[in-house]
Design a protein around this motif. Sequence first.
Motif, PDB file in Angstrom:
ATOM      1  N   VAL A   1      24.906 -29.481  30.988  1.00  0.00           N
ATOM      2  CA  VAL A   1      24.349 -30.517  30.113  1.00  0.00           C
ATOM      3  C   VAL A   1      25.017 -30.402  28.747  1.00  0.00           C
ATOM      4  CG1 VAL A   1      22.285 -31.275  28.883  1.00  0.00           C
ATOM      5  CG2 VAL A   1      22.146 -30.714  31.301  1.00  0.00           C
TER       6      VAL A   1
ATOM      7  N   ALA B   1      28.583 -31.645  29.061  1.00  0.00           N
ATOM      8  CA  ALA B   1      28.688 -33.095  29.242  1.00  0.00           C
ATOM      9  C   ALA B   1      28.432 -33.813  27.931  1.00  0.00           C
ATOM     10  CB  ALA B   1      27.703 -33.556  30.311  1.00  0.00           C
ATOM     11  N   VAL B   2      27.439 -33.341  27.176  1.00  0.00           N
ATOM     12  CA  VAL B   2      27.165 -33.959  25.883  1.00  0.00           C
ATOM     13  C   VAL B   2      28.387 -33.837  24.984  1.00  0.00           C
ATOM     14  CG1 VAL B   2      25.811 -33.678  23.772  1.00  0.00           C
ATOM     15  CG2 VAL B   2      24.669 -33.715  25.988  1.00  0.00           C
TER      16      VAL B   2
ATOM     17  N   TRP C   1      31.978 -25.309  15.447  1.00  0.00           N
ATOM     18  CA  TRP C   1      30.751 -26.095  15.318  1.00  0.00           C
ATOM     19  C   TRP C   1      30.478 -26.931  16.567  1.00  0.00           C
ATOM     20  CZ3 TRP C   1      31.945 -31.261  15.503  1.00  0.00           C
ATOM     21  CH2 TRP C   1      33.244 -31.635  15.126  1.00  0.00           C
TER      22      TRP C   1
ATOM     23  N   ILE D   1      17.946 -29.294  25.195  1.00  0.00           N
ATOM     24  CA  ILE D   1      17.868 -30.479  26.062  1.00  0.00           C
ATOM     25  C   ILE D   1      17.992 -30.077  27.530  1.00  0.00           C
ATOM     26  CG2 ILE D   1      18.888 -32.723  26.600  1.00  0.00           C
ATOM     27  CD1 ILE D   1      17.671 -32.654  23.894  1.00  0.00           C
ATOM     28  N   GLY D   2      18.833 -29.091  27.791  1.00  0.00           N
ATOM     29  CA  GLY D   2      19.077 -28.730  29.179  1.00  0.00           C
ATOM     30  C   GLY D   2      17.965 -27.899  29.780  1.00  0.00           C
TER      31      GLY D   2
ATOM     32  N   THR E   1      22.349 -27.637  22.300  1.00  0.00           N
ATOM     33  CA  THR E   1      21.972 -28.739  23.192  1.00  0.00           C
ATOM     34  C   THR E   1      21.661 -28.205  24.587  1.00  0.00           C
ATOM     35  OG1 THR E   1      23.596 -30.043  22.001  1.00  0.00           O
ATOM     36  CG2 THR E   1      22.672 -31.018  23.973  1.00  0.00           C
TER      37      THR E   1
ATOM     38  N   SER F   1      30.659 -36.795  23.516  1.00  0.00           N
ATOM     39  CA  SER F   1      30.637 -36.951  22.064  1.00  0.00           C
ATOM     40  C   SER F   1      32.011 -36.799  21.444  1.00  0.00           C
ATOM     41  CB  SER F   1      29.692 -35.919  21.434  1.00  0.00           C
ATOM     42  OG  SER F   1      28.388 -36.152  21.867  1.00  0.00           O
ATOM     43  N   TRP F   2      32.699 -35.765  21.812  1.00  0.00           N
ATOM     44  CA  TRP F   2      33.997 -35.494  21.190  1.00  0.00           C
ATOM     45  C   TRP F   2      35.058 -35.356  22.290  1.00  0.00           C
ATOM     46  CZ3 TRP F   2      29.712 -32.498  19.369  1.00  0.00           C
ATOM     47  CH2 TRP F   2      29.226 -32.922  18.125  1.00  0.00           C
TER      48      TRP F   2
ATOM     49  N   VAL G   1      26.965 -26.676  18.600  1.00  0.00           N
ATOM     50  CA  VAL G   1      26.170 -27.843  18.992  1.00  0.00           C
ATOM     51  C   VAL G   1      25.945 -27.837  20.502  1.00  0.00           C
ATOM     52  CG1 VAL G   1      26.172 -30.355  19.192  1.00  0.00           C
ATOM     53  CG2 VAL G   1      26.858 -29.287  17.046  1.00  0.00           C
TER      54      VAL G   1
END
Lengths: 279, 207, 321, 440, 193
Positions: free
Chosen positions: C123, C126-127, C93, C105-106, C101, C131-132, C97
Motif C-alpha cells: 500500500v 503503491a501510494v 522524505w 493506511i495499510g 502511509t 504520487s511520485w 511518507v
Amino acid sequence: MQILFAVIALGGVGAFFGLLLGLAARFFAVPTDSRIEAIREALPGANCGACAYAGCNQYAEAIIEERAPLNGCIPGGAMTAEAIAAIMGEEVDAVEPVVAAVFCRGDQRHARDLFTYHGILDCDYAQQFHGGFKACPDGCLGLGNCVRACPFEAISMGPRGLPLVDQSACTGCGLCAEACPRDIIRLVPQGDQGHLVWCSSQQRGKTVTRSCEVGCTGCRACVRACPQEAISMEGYLAVIDLQKCDDCGLCVEKCRFGSILPRRESAAPAAAESEAASA
Amino acid sequence: MIDNVYLSDISRGILKENPIFRLVLGMCPTLAITVLVKNGLGMGLAVIAVLTCSNVVVSSLRRYIPEQVRIPCYIVIIATFVTIIEMVLQAFVPALYDALGVFVPLIVVNCIILGRAEAFAGKQPVLRSLFDGIGSGLGFTLGLLVLSLVREVFGNGTLLAETKMAVQLFGANFEPMRIFAQPAGAFIVLGLLLALTNIVFKRLQID
Amino acid sequence: MNDRLVISSSPHIRTVQSVRSVMVDVLVALGPVVAVAVLLFGYRAVVTMGVAIFFAMLAESLWLRRLNIFGDGSAALTGLLLAMTLPPDVPWWITAVGAVTAIIIGKQVYGGIGNNIFNPALVGRAVLVVSWGSRLVGPIWPQPKPFHFLADISAVTAATPLAGEAEALGTTLSQIFIGNVAGCLGETSALALLLGGFWLLYKGHIDWRIPGGFIVTVFLMGTAFGGGFYNNSLTTGLFHVLAGGVLLGAIFMATDMVTSPVTPWGKLIFGVGCGLITMLIRLFGAYPEGVTFAILTMNALTPLLDKFTIPKKFGEVKQVA
Amino acid sequence: MATAMFKGGVHPEYRKELTASLAITALPIPEKVIIPLQQHIGAPCEPLVEVDDSVKKGRAIGQSESFVSAPVHAGISGRVTAIGPYNHPLGHKVEAITIESDGLDEWDGQIRPLENLEERSPEELLGAIREAGIVGMGGATFPAHVKLSPPEGKAIDTVIINGAECEPYLTADHRLMLEEPENVVLGLEIMMKVLGAGKGIIAIEDNKPDAIRVMQQVVGGKPDLSVVPLKTKYPQGAEKMLIQVTARRQVPSGGLPLDVGVVNHNTGTAAAIAEAVLTGRPLIERVVTVTGEGIRRPANLKVRVGTLVSELLEFCGGLKEETRKLVMGGPMMGLAQPTSDLPVIKGTSGIVALTAAEVELYESGTCIRCARCVDSCPMNLVPTFIAQAAEHGQFDRAEKLHAADCIECGCCAYVCPARIPLTQWIRIAKAEVLARRKTK
Amino acid sequence: MEKLISILFIYILVDNFVLQRFFGICPFLGVSRKMETAMGMGMAVVFVITLSTLVTWLVHYYILVPLGLEFLQLVTFILVIAGLVQLVETFLRKTSPTLYQGLGIYLPLITTNCAVLAVALLAVRQDFSLLESVVFGIAASLGFWMALVIMSGIRERLDLAKVPASLQGTAITLITAGILSLAFMGFRGMLSF
C-alpha cells in the motif's frame, strides 16, 4: 413550435408510462401489510440503501418482521424514527428510571481465587472450568461480559477486576444483567440515595469468610440494627429495601464485613483506586 | 440551542445532518469532482440552487400531487431544474461545465435532493422547505469545500487553482502528492475525514 | 499467590513460536537481500532502509501509544519490505511518507496486525508510485557500484532490465540472477531472494503454493506471450521471473500471512492470480512493472478465495440425493 | 511395513524418556478410596451400598439399568464411610462412595473366573466384560461392552488395539505392552471373538521400538493378528486417524468406526478385558503415569481406582516448587485440575505436572492468519475461522465450517503463534452446534 | 468487434465505474455489507442497465433527435429509467416471486443509482452505436457488480476485525475502496478504442 413538441413529447412519455404503471398496478397488485405501506410513507423513500436494506420497501418489511431497528433510516433521522415507532405502537412507557448496579465488592484484593484461569476471557466460558476460578461461587469473575453487553459504553472494567457503572451513561436497559452468568448485576432506582448490601453470595457464613473478606455472611446484625426494618434476609443474604431506607447508616456500623455501603460511596473507592492506578 | 425554527432548519443541514459527513449521501459527485476547490464550489452552488428550487416547488405542490405518482413527479421537477442549471453553466462558465462533466446531469439522482424532497419538502410548508434546502445545500457545499481543499492543497500544491485568486502554496520545487488528485486519494481522504468528524462529533457529544 | 495452579482448556503445551519470533525470522530471511543491497548501492541503501524502518516503527508506536518501538516486529518488517521496493536514490522524505502511509493506511486503520486487508508495505509503495511516479518507476536508474560503500551512485545511470527490451538484451541472465543490475533495493538479486525464500520454506513460515503459483505462472506467461525477444521463448520466460520484482513479491510480499488466503487451494489460486495480473500489466499496461498492483488486487480477493475454498473435511461423504 | 500418514498433525516434545524405562510399580493399598459413581460416558450409577456397609474388594457398589453405562466396584475391602458429592476430574462434583480400608485387601467371595474359556459364547464373554465395568481406558471412558455390541447389520471385520500412545509424556500403555503383552493379545482375541472379526491389529508408534518387538514376538505365528508400526506424530492415536492409517478406511463425517467395520480399543482396555475374563476380577486398578518436570520422582504406577491423586504425588516424592499446572491425562487433551484432592478414575492414564516454564501465561493476540492451524488440523478444518465465528456468536457459520467434526485434539492451539485458545473456542462452537441440532 | 471487446475490458477493469469513475457509490457503500445482497444487487443492476441503455438509446435517436428536443434528454431519460424500473419490479413481483426475492427487491434502489443514468448519458455523449451502447452498459454494470462483490467479501471480513470505532462502517469502506482503486490503477493504459 419546439415548445409544443416538448410538451407533447414529455406528456406523451408521461402518459405512456402512467398508463402502463396504472395497468401494471391493477393487474399485478400484491396484497401487503397495511403497516408496510404506512412505514414506507413515513420513510424518505430515497432508496439510498443507508439502512443496509435493498430499499425503503425492504427496510419497512424488515421492521414489520422485527428484523430491523426502528431508527435505521439515516436520512430520515429522529423524526422518521418517531413516526415509525408510532406506527409500530412501540412507545416507551414512562417508568421510574433505573440504573445497573454491581452487587459484589470481592475484587482481586478482597476475594480469594481457587486457581488461575487462562483462556477465553469470558465469564460464561471461564465458569465451565471447575465452576469458575473464584472461591466464591457467586462472586464477580471480572471478565467483562457485562462490559461487552453494554451498548452505551456505560460499564467499564475497574482496576481490580470489578466492573464500574457510569450512572450518567446507563439507560437501565438491563442487557448487562442478562449477560452476567452469576446474576450479580441488578437494576436499582437511579440516584445515590440509600444503602445497599454489595454482595450476592448465597453461601453460609463460614464458606463466605473463607472465600471473601467483604462478603455478606448472613449474620443478621444489620437486620437487627435497622430502625426502619428495611433489611430482610433472602437465604443467607441481607437485602435492603431502598424504599424504606432512610440513609441512617446504622447498618454500616454493625456490619463486620464491610458488605454494606451507602450508594454514594460505593463507587468512590473504586474510582479512587483507578486514579491511583493511573497515577 | 437555536430556538428559531428557520435557523435550526439551516443549521441542521450544515452540522447535525450534514449530507456528506453525517448522512453519507451524494457520494458520487463528492468524490468525483473535488480535485480542485473551484469544482467543489461550482458543484456545491449548483446543488444549492437545484435543492432550494425543488424543495420550494415540491412543498408548494405537496397538496396537489397524488400519492401514487409522488416520486416520478418529484423526479420530473428535479430534472427540470437540473436541465436549467446545466444550460446556465454551459452558457456562462463553460470551463466549469466541462470540468464537472456528466456529474451535472447526475445531480438528478443525487440522493440528497430526492431525500430532502421526500423527507422534508413533501410534508412541510414552503418557507421552511426553502431554508431546509439552503441548509442542506450549504452543508453539502461545505463538505465539498473541505474535501476539495485537502485534495487540491496536497495533490496540486495550490489553492483556488484555475481562478483569479490562484495561489502556489509551497513554491516551485514542491512535488505534490499526486495520489490526492487520483480517485484512490478521493476515497481515502473522504474516509479519513469521515472518521475525523466521527471523533469530533463524539467529543462534542452531538448526535 | 504463586501456589495457585493454572487451569486452562487443553492443549496444555504450546509451541515456542510466537508472532514476534515469526516476524524476526522473516527479518532474518531478508538478511541476504539486505546484504546485497548494501553491497551494490552502498550507504544509500542503508539510509533508505533505516529511514523506512524507523518511520514505520515510529508511526506504529505513536498510533498504539506504545513505548516499545520494536513491538512484535511487524512494523519493522513492513518498513524494511517497503524499502526493498524503492529505488536506491529515492529521497528520504519519500521513504518516510511511504512508511507512515504503509503503517497507518495499510494497517492501523483496520485495527492493526492481523486485521488489515492489504499488504501494508505494498500500500505504501503503491501510494508512492501513484504520487511520485517519475521518481519511482522512471526510465533512468542508478547503476549499482559493488563494494563502493560511499560511492555517489546517481552519477551513472542505467535502465532496469524491465524498462526496455533493448537494454535488457545487454544484460545477461546470470547478471540478473546475481543482481548486478539497476533496480529497486531488494529486487536485483534473485540469488539472495531465493536464499531467503528457502529459509522461510524450511522454517515453515511460507507455503510453497503462493510463490510456486506466482513464479510458474509468470514463467509460463512470459514464455507464451513474451515475444521471445531474449534468445528464445524459454529464456524470455526465465527473464520475466528473474528481472523486476517478481521474486521479491512472490517470496516476501504475496506470502504475507495476514493478507493472503489461509486455505491450500486459496493460496494456489492467489499465487496464480498474482502471476497472471503481473504479466497482464507488464505486457499490456502503462506501468513497466505490475507486481505491486497484482498483489494488492489479489489481496482484495482474499476474503472471497477464503470463503469459496474451504477444504473438504475429513471423512466427508458425498450426499446421495 | 511402511506406515501410511494422515494429513496435518504436530510434533510436540514428547518427554517420554522421563518414565519410559521405569517398570510399573504397585502403589501401596491406600487408606481410603473415593469411587465416583460416574466414571464413563453415559448414565451414572446408582449406589448399591449404604454408609457403614462393609465391602470386599471387587464387589459392585454402583450399577445402572441403562445400557450405556458400566458398574463401579469397590477397589479395596473396608467400610463405606460416606456417599456424597466429591471433586471429579471432569471439573464438577459427582456423587462418590468413600471406602475406608480395613487393611485386609480381601477379594469378594463371588468373584470367580469364566471356566473353559474356549467354549464360552460371545454373549457370555460380553456379559463378563460388562459386569467387570470396563470402559475405554485411553481417557474417553466409553463403556467397552457398548462398543463391542454393534447394531444389527453392521459387520465388524477388524479390531484395532491402540498402542500409539501419541500423547506426550504418557508411558502407561507403553509399559503395559512391555510387561503384560500376553494380556493385551488375549484381550484382542476375546474382542475379535465377541465381534466375529477376522482381523486384529495392534498399532504402535515407532518411538516405542521395544514395545513393537515384544508385541511382535507374542503375536508371532497367529495369522489373523498383526503389529503395525506407526510414524510418530500427534494425534496418531486418534480413532479416525488410526483407522485411516492402519485399516486404510476413512470414517465418514459424523460416523463411528463401526460404520467402516472397525472397532478400536485402548491397550489398557484390552488388558483389563483379558484380566476380567481370565480371573473374573472387575476393573479396580489401572496403570497411571505420574510424570512431568514438576514431579520429583516420575513413575508408572499401578493404582486402585478411587485413590486420591495426592497419594500418588506423595508416593512420587511430591510436586516441585515450580509446578504450575496439574493435568489429568496427557498434556494435549487432558484436563487441568485445580487441586490434587480428587480420585483416580478408570480413564486416568496419567498425571502430568507442568512447570512455570511450560505453562507461561501467554497473552493471546490477534490471528495473523498464518494458517498453521489449517495445516495442522487432522480433520481438514479451518480452525481459525471456526474460532472467529464462535467469538462473534456466528454459530451458523461455525456449523457450515464443520465445527461439529472437530476431534478436539488440540493441534491448532498448540501451533498457534498468537496463542489463541483455538481449541477452546471450537469446543464452544461444537457444543453449541450439537445443541442446536438436537433441538431441531 | 475489437472495439466491442475493448469497451468490455476497459469498463470492467481499467475504467471501473465504481472505483475509477465514481458512479453508483451510494449503493456500493450501502449494499456491500453482505455477499448475498451484493450478488442480488449486482445482478439486478446488470439487468436494468442493459435494458435501460437499450431503451434510452432508442428514445434518444428515434424520438428526441428527430424532434430536435435534445434538451429534454435528462428529463426523458430519468423518466424512462424510473418507469422501466417500476414496471420490471411490478412485473417480477407478480410473475416470479423467487426471481423477485433474488432480484426484484433491489430494483427500487436502482432508480437513484447514478450509474444507470450515467451509462445512458455517456452512451449518447460518446456517440456509441446501439450495439456498442449495450455492450458498454453490460461492461459498466459488470464492473459495478465485480466491485460490489469484492467489497462485500472484504466487509464480511472487516466485520470480524478490530477496526477502531471512529473508522467503522462507511469510513473504513471508503478507505478500502481507495486502496482497491489504487490496485486497479495498475490496469491503466491497457487498451483504448
